[in-house]
Design an enzyme around this catalytic site. Structure first.
Site, PDB file in Angstrom:
ATOM      1  N   GLU A 217       2.487   2.266  -7.462  1.00 21.36           N
ATOM      2  CA  GLU A 217       1.407   1.859  -6.578  1.00 21.36           C
ATOM      3  C   GLU A 217       0.941   0.458  -6.955  1.00 21.36           C
ATOM      4  O   GLU A 217       0.827   0.141  -8.149  1.00 21.36           O
ATOM      5  CB  GLU A 217       0.206   2.809  -6.728  1.00 21.36           C
ATOM      6  CG  GLU A 217       0.492   4.257  -6.383  1.00 21.36           C
ATOM      7  CD  GLU A 217       0.585   4.505  -4.893  1.00 21.36           C
ATOM      8  OE1 GLU A 217      -0.096   3.778  -4.128  1.00 21.36           O
ATOM      9  OE2 GLU A 217       1.313   5.423  -4.490  1.00 21.36           O
TER      10      GLU A 217
ATOM     11  N   MET B  56       0.839  -1.180   0.000  1.00 21.64           N
ATOM     12  CA  MET B  56       0.000   0.000   0.000  1.00 21.64           C
ATOM     13  C   MET B  56       0.886   1.247   0.000  1.00 21.64           C
ATOM     14  O   MET B  56       1.822   1.331   0.793  1.00 21.64           O
ATOM     15  CB  MET B  56      -0.891   0.023   1.241  1.00 21.64           C
ATOM     16  CG  MET B  56      -1.727  -1.247   1.443  1.00 21.64           C
ATOM     17  SD  MET B  56      -2.923  -1.558   0.144  1.00 21.64           S
ATOM     18  CE  MET B  56      -2.211  -3.053  -0.567  1.00 21.64           C
ATOM     19  N   CYS B  57       0.619   2.180  -0.878  1.00 16.40           N
ATOM     20  CA  CYS B  57       1.440   3.386  -0.997  1.00 16.40           C
ATOM     21  C   CYS B  57       0.563   4.571  -1.367  1.00 16.40           C
ATOM     22  O   CYS B  57      -0.601   4.411  -1.734  1.00 16.40           O
ATOM     23  CB  CYS B  57       2.519   3.236  -2.077  1.00 16.40           C
ATOM     24  SG  CYS B  57       3.630   1.828  -1.864  1.00 16.40           S
ATOM     25  N   ASP B  58       1.135   5.762  -1.286  1.00 17.53           N
ATOM     26  CA  ASP B  58       0.486   6.979  -1.769  1.00 17.53           C
ATOM     27  C   ASP B  58       1.522   7.845  -2.466  1.00 17.53           C
ATOM     28  O   ASP B  58       2.623   8.055  -1.932  1.00 17.53           O
ATOM     29  CB  ASP B  58      -0.140   7.753  -0.599  1.00 17.53           C
ATOM     30  CG  ASP B  58      -1.324   7.014  -0.003  1.00 17.53           C
ATOM     31  OD1 ASP B  58      -2.441   7.155  -0.528  1.00 17.53           O
ATOM     32  OD2 ASP B  58      -1.113   6.262   0.969  1.00 17.53           O
TER      33      ASP B  58
END
Length: 437
Positions: A88, A1-3
């Site tokens: 992502e 999970m990333c942003d």
């Protein structure tokens, strides 16, 4: 999970492109922060990536990357021409390929090594994707298969690239853009791959205007509810838009530290996922293990890297490609080594998690003040020698501050709390070989 986040020059206070990313991976999955200079073709003619080998190229660009310790590819990085990329994990209704191929992290690093503009990086990535495909386990202790999305930017423009298998869609960014772990391109893609368009037509997705909704037809709703990808993307986009045309590196750092705005938030009690990600028991096994903010200006490009987990507990430190990166210890692995920057910081980060509010109150004001001082020092440096000295001093002051914070933490309750949260951390600490305190 990333942003991942980007703001183009017209949306920033100093007329520079701003880029930011939190890389969220498993909690013992340390990231290596390193600079790779230009290089020529390997004598074998082949380039060994994480899982497969592909033909090498005649020459590459110098790159700054942050990569999971066991991978060839990178989660985020920049090259000497001011191209920046963050990836992502994306989850489509059709399961991601398990057979080993290129990983999203491989594609990211290849884009940086082989492209001098953001537009060129898009072409590098989609060409390699169509030729070799993407696949293989991208998890550390747990298996994890996914497709990939990217924000790709330079000093003038930025793109969102979203993929599913060998299909892809590209959207040019206008102003500001956030991307999380969910397909986000709707009917406004600027380009889609021919094979994707053909599939959409065969499935009846395509309207009379020749367009179709990429996200609506690809996204796995069940996985999105677990990852809160669309929710985090909306949160990031909203925070970017609140900045108007006055976004700064400090503003991007603040967004990466965002916990969703809930009163009394703490990593031990939350059940959702926030931009600043914190791991817990159950499916929320990932956390923000490294963070990056880049300011790509017409006269100077500065990359602000934590090299450590938890941006809310870390200091962003400056790096300029072409100048030496200050020493920060040995490259980390998934085994505790306090001599490394990443694991040295884990002593502070994991102690703070025992009473997050007290720990955060202890460091937050000094953390922000130090980063403001670092930025002023870098701005004041007028030549390479002065800039190199300024960067080194920032890193040494950051190291000293973290040592002070570790020594000044309040006396937290001892013993092993029998909550699932505490048990999950105790187990992973033991796996990493962290000595008990």
């Amino acid at each position: 999970m990333c942003d991942t986040l980007v703001a183009l020059p017209r949306s920033t206070a100093r007329g520079a492109t701003l880029f930011a990313k939190n890389s969220d991976r498993e909690r013992n999955e340390a990231q290596v922060l390193e600079i790779h200079g230009r290089r020529g073709r390997d004598p074998s003619g082949q380039l060994k990536l994480t899982y497969i080998s592909i033909p090498d190229v005649e020459a590459t660009h110098a790159c700054l990357i942050s990569r999971p310790f066991w991978m060839w590819g990178a989660e985020m990085g920049a090259n000497e021409h001011g191209v920046v990329i963050g990836n992502e994990a994306l989850h489509a209704r059709t399961p991601a390929q398990r057979r080993r191929a290129l990983t999203g992290m491989d594609l990211l690093r290849l884009g940086l090594e082989r492209a001098a503009t953001a537009a060129q990086a898009v072409e590098v990535i989609v060409d390699l994707l169509e030729r070799y495909g993407q696949g293989g386990d991208c998890g550390h202790l747990g298996r994890f298969y996914y497709n990939n999305g990217f924000i790709i930017a330079d000093g003038a423009e930025a793109y969102v690239l979203e993929t599913a298998g060998r299909w892809w869609a590209v959207q040019k960014v206008a102003g500001v853009r956030a991307l999380s772990n969910a397909y986000s391109i709707g009917t406004d893609a600027d380009r889609v791959s021919p094979a994707f368009a053909e599939h959409a037509r065969a499935q009846g997705w395509m309207g009379a205007d020749g367009r179709f909704d990429v996200a609506a037809n690809l996204i796995d709703e069940v996985r999105d509810r677990a990852s809160f990808g669309r929710g985090r993307c909306a949160r990031g986009q909203g925070l970017l838009e609140q900045g108007g045309d006055q976004l700064t590196p400090a503003a991007m750092m603040a967004i990466l530290r965002d916990h969703g705005g809930a009163e009394g938030w703490s990593p031990a009690e939350t059940v959702g996922r926030t931009i600043c990600m914190h791991a817990a028991e159950g499916p929320r096994r990932s956390q923000s293990v490294a963070s990056m903010v880049s300011e790509i200006g017409p006269n100077r490009t500065v990359h602000w890297m934590t090299g450590s987990s938890g941006p809310c507990t870390s200091l962003f430190k400056p790096i300029v490609l072409g100048l030496p990166m200050p020493d920060h210890g040995p490259a980390p692995t998934d085994q505790f080594d306090e001599a490394s920057l990443w694991w040295g910081h884990e002593r502070l980060h994991r102690a703070m998690l025992k009473d997050f509010h007290a720990g955060h109150a202890l460091i937050a004001a000094e953390r922000d003040g130090l980063e403001q001082a670092f930025a002023a020092r870098v701005d004041a440096a007028k030549d390479h020698a002065a800039l190199s000295a300024a960067i080194t001093l920032c890193w040494r002051e950051a190291e000293a501050a973290e040592a002070r914070w570790r020594g000044a933490l309040p006396a937290f309750p001892g013993g092993v709390n029998r909550t699932g949260y505490e048990r999950s951390w105790a187990r992973l600490n033991q796996v990493a070989g962290i000595p008990r305190t």
